[in-house]
Write a protein that holds these residues in place. Structure first.
Motif, short mmCIF file in Angstrom:
data_model
loop_
_atom_site.label_atom_id
_atom_site.label_comp_id
_atom_site.label_asym_id
_atom_site.label_seq_id
_atom_site.Cartn_x
_atom_site.Cartn_y
_atom_site.Cartn_z
N THR A 1 2.71 -49.19 12.66
CA THR A 1 2.36 -49.78 13.94
C THR A 1 2.01 -51.24 13.76
OG1 THR A 1 0.12 -48.91 13.60
CG2 THR A 1 1.59 -47.65 15.03
N TYR B 1 15.09 -45.76 17.95
CA TYR B 1 13.72 -45.54 17.51
C TYR B 1 12.79 -46.71 17.81
CZ TYR B 1 16.02 -41.78 14.98
OH TYR B 1 16.75 -40.68 14.66
N LEU C 1 -4.17 -45.10 16.94
CA LEU C 1 -2.94 -45.86 16.75
C LEU C 1 -3.24 -47.34 16.67
CD1 LEU C 1 0.20 -45.89 16.68
CD2 LEU C 1 0.13 -46.07 19.17
N LYS D 1 9.06 -30.27 15.10
CA LYS D 1 7.63 -30.43 14.96
C LYS D 1 7.10 -30.88 16.32
CE LYS D 1 8.25 -29.91 10.47
NZ LYS D 1 7.93 -28.64 9.81
N GLU E 1 1.38 -39.10 17.07
CA GLU E 1 2.81 -39.31 16.81
C GLU E 1 3.59 -39.51 18.09
OE1 GLU E 1 4.09 -39.97 13.96
OE2 GLU E 1 2.14 -39.70 13.02
N HIS E 2 3.18 -38.84 19.17
CA HIS E 2 3.84 -39.08 20.45
C HIS E 2 3.67 -40.53 20.88
CE1 HIS E 2 2.88 -34.59 21.15
NE2 HIS E 2 4.18 -34.69 20.89
N THR F 1 4.39 -31.78 17.56
CA THR F 1 3.49 -32.94 17.68
C THR F 1 4.23 -34.26 17.49
OG1 THR F 1 2.94 -32.80 15.31
CG2 THR F 1 1.52 -31.61 16.86
N ARG F 2 5.52 -34.19 17.19
CA ARG F 2 6.27 -35.42 16.93
C ARG F 2 7.43 -35.61 17.89
NH1 ARG F 2 7.95 -36.07 10.82
NH2 ARG F 2 8.54 -38.08 11.73
N ARG G 1 2.87 -43.07 19.00
CA ARG G 1 3.55 -43.96 18.05
C ARG G 1 5.03 -44.11 18.43
NH1 ARG G 1 1.69 -45.06 13.13
NH2 ARG G 1 0.59 -43.06 12.92
N MET G 2 5.65 -43.00 18.85
CA MET G 2 7.05 -43.04 19.23
C MET G 2 7.26 -43.92 20.46
SD MET G 2 9.52 -39.98 20.66
CE MET G 2 9.31 -38.94 19.23
#
Length: 620
Positions: free
Chosen positions: A44, A26, A334, A246, A298-299, A248-249, A301-302
């Motif tokens: 973040t 992660y 972000l 999900k 969220e993309h 979006t994630r 952020r990942m």
């Protein structure tokens, strides 16, 4: 699942598992002494403050205070219940769990995620097996036409859903999987008559994995040459929103791409499953794809946990421009969300009608590499497309275009880049002098020149702050020394001097320090395993503080002399307080009436002073 997991297995797995490997799925972790550090996956940030201890399998973030063991990490990052976290860790570790026997109702209540992952794993096996069966010839032929072989299919676990309405449902229910769990994963729907029908029929299947490797959803593409009867299916079909999936994630291909993203310090985001496969095949193993949705917060952020340079491989049409703008908005959100790092967001504009798979086959690996390297920063990309639609033939049109372009450029946080783009993208393209652009920007409140425009809003450097010096500063210094002493006891108990055993709870003034010391003593004293100390803590908040102390970096090299000074200074403070009390007592004694007590107090005072000096002399 047979029931509640045996406690011995929970503890054995906790000790055997590798939190560095789990957390590394992660966020990028780098060794820092005996610990590992990286950007926190829970908030973040620009500077890594997330620290992981392999000896004990726990973590602590010094930025957001997230803290816990390996199970806590999985529960927090994936939104799992405790039994689900244990089972997820067991799956990835190859650990066989044992269960107590429970009733059917109790079994139903335990680990929904684990049950659903069991279904998706079984479905994946069904799809993969079918792809390489006689029935899957049509899907294999399509893959071959697209340039993909058996190894490519296996790398991404590609499968095939038979051109039948109930093939998957019948196979999984015959194996004993509950129909309601099949429905909950989105793989199967219930018909009006109460039967089951497959969601995916006659499709090439692309499984979507979470960063830990569990299958959480699927995407399916229809195949040319198949007869779908009167039914006109959409070209692509994705899993619906479920407790696992999900859209979006999640990004397609993260487990396969993560290592190369970290190595290349760059991620390439596409919009199609086969685009990812083609790019990996051509040597661009840092490619991933969205799953039927635009790139969002969220993309980003990942991927920001793995790399800061993000290249969007989008179509050059209006839809592609809007998608890039939405991604830019998400990147700015972000950056402002808890002080997150600014991404280097760029756009690889694709020729009309071409996707990344087409492009890499046309220009080859070297050509694709050059195209990615030359990808346009998102701000100039947006400005160019806005100006392309503007009327620059009239004064009114140029004025409106200039205003819109400056509004876009003004969102760039880097002042140097803002000036560069105002010169090259705005002034040059609108056809006005840069000095005129600067004056226009000042009127609009967009800072370009050091002497023009509006200063950024925010606290002044060096401004604010509380009182320094005096009692408050002394209190802070005392608390810092108490923290250092406890940190030493947790991290390097072998260097503690004998005076450590003279300390008592009242030697710590800060309430948290007192709690930590009391917990340490209750667990058996300095030198016991950290797990024992954590178990002795009365609540999660204190456990978090203990983990923080156990992971906190030392500002100076720690050795026996430094450790001794920390402990002895606390003991010396106690002796000094006792001296003050004796001196106050002396002021109340009469040299004639209280002579005997006076002599005793003076003797005590001399003894305390000598002891204190001997303690504070260490390290001087």
């Amino acid at each position: 699942m047979a029931g509640r997991i045996l406690k011995d297995d929970v503890e054995s797995l906790r000790r055997q598992a590798d939190i560095v490997a789990v957390a590394g799925d992660y966020t990028t972790l780098k060794r820092a002494g005996s610990r590992y550090k990286g950007l926190c996956p829970f908030h973040t940030e620009k500077t890594p403050s997330f620290t992981v201890a392999p000896d004990g399998n726990f973590y602590h973030c010094f930025g957001c205070d997230a803290s816990g063991d390996i199970y806590d990490f999985l529960m927090r990052i994936e939104g799992l219940e405790f039994p689900e976290a244990v089972e997820a860790l067991a799956r990835r570790s190859g650990f066989t769990l044992r269960y107590e026997e429970l009733s059917a109702r109790d079994r139903q209540a335990i680990g929904q995620r684990s049950r659903l992952v069991e279904v998706t794993a079984a479905a994946l096996e069904f799809f993969r097996t079918t792809l390489f069966s006689a029935e899957g010839e049509v899907a294999r032929s399509y893959l071959k036409e697209r340039g993909f072989g058996r190894d490519d299919a296996r790398r991404f676990d590609v499968g095939y859903a038979p051109n039948q309405w109930e093939a998957l449902a019948q196979s999984l229910t015959r194996s004993g999987l509950p129909a309601e769990d099949l429905i909950a994963t989105g793989l199967v729907v219930r018909t009006e008559r109460g039967g089951l029908r497959d969601r995916f029929r006659g499709r090439l299947i692309f499984p979507v994995h979470d960063p830990g490797g569990d299958v959480i959803g699927f995407g399916g593409r229809i195949l040319p040459g198949l007869d779908y009867g009167d039914f006109d299916p959409p070209k692509y079909l994705n899993s619906p929103e479920t407790p696992l999936y999900k859209k979006t994630r999640v990004l397609y291909g993260v487990p396969q791409a993560r290592a190369e993203i970290v190595r290349a310090e760059e991620v390439l985001i596409c919009e199609g499953y086969t685009d990812v496969m083609a790019l990996h095949q051509a040597g661009f193993a840092n490619a991933v794809a969205t799953c039927g949705t635009a790139v969002g917060l969220e993309h980003l952020r990942m991927v920001s946990r793995y790399a800061q340079r993000v290249v969007l491989a989008f179509d050059g049409d209006q839809a592609g421009v809007k998608a890039a703008e939405r991604a830019w908005e998400a990147a700015r959100e972000l950056a402002g969300d808890g002080g997150g790092a600014d991404l280097d967001l760029r756009v690889l504009v694709l020729p009309d009608g071409r996707d990344p798979a087409d492009l890499v086959r046309e220009v080859g690996a070297d050509g694709m590499r050059a195209a990615v390297a030359d990808a346009t920063p998102v701000v100039p990309f947006v400005v160019r497309h806005r100006l392309a639609d503007a009327d620059l033939t009239t004064e009114a049109g140029r004025t409106a275009a200039l205003r819109e372009a400056l509004e876009i450029v003004g969102r760039e946080p880097d002042l140097d880049l803002r000036r560069e783009w105002a010169r090259t993208e705005v002034a040059a393209r609108v056809g006005v002098a840069y000095e005129f652009v600067v004056r226009s920007a000042a009127r609009l409140g967009v800072e370009l020149d050091a002497h023009e425009g509006v200063a950024p809003v925010g606290p002044r450097p060096g401004g604010g702050g509380g009182a320094v010096g005096g009692v408050a500063a002394l209190d802070r210094a005392r608390v810092r020394r108490e923290r250092e002493a406890l940190r030493t006891a947790l991290q390097a108990p072998q260097w503690l001097p004998d005076e450590w055993f003279e300390l008592v709870e009242d030697d710590f003034t800060h309430p948290v320090a007192r709690q930590v010391f009391a917990t340490l003593q209750a667990a058996g004293g300095a030198g016991v395993e950290l797990t024992a100390v954590l178990e002795a803590a009365p609540d999660d908040a204190l456990r978090g503080r203990i983990r923080e102390l156990a992971l906190e970096e030392e500002p100076v090299p720690l050795d026996a002399e430094v450790a001794a000074w920390r402990i002895r200074s606390l003991l010396a403070d106690r002796l000094q307080a006792e001296e003050r009390a004796l001196k106050q007592r002396l002021q109340t004694l009469h040299h004639g009436r209280d002579r005997e007590e006076l002599v005793a107090v003076l003797a005590q005072l001399r003894e305390l002073e000598q002891r204190r000096r001997s303690l504070t002399a260490v390290g001087e």
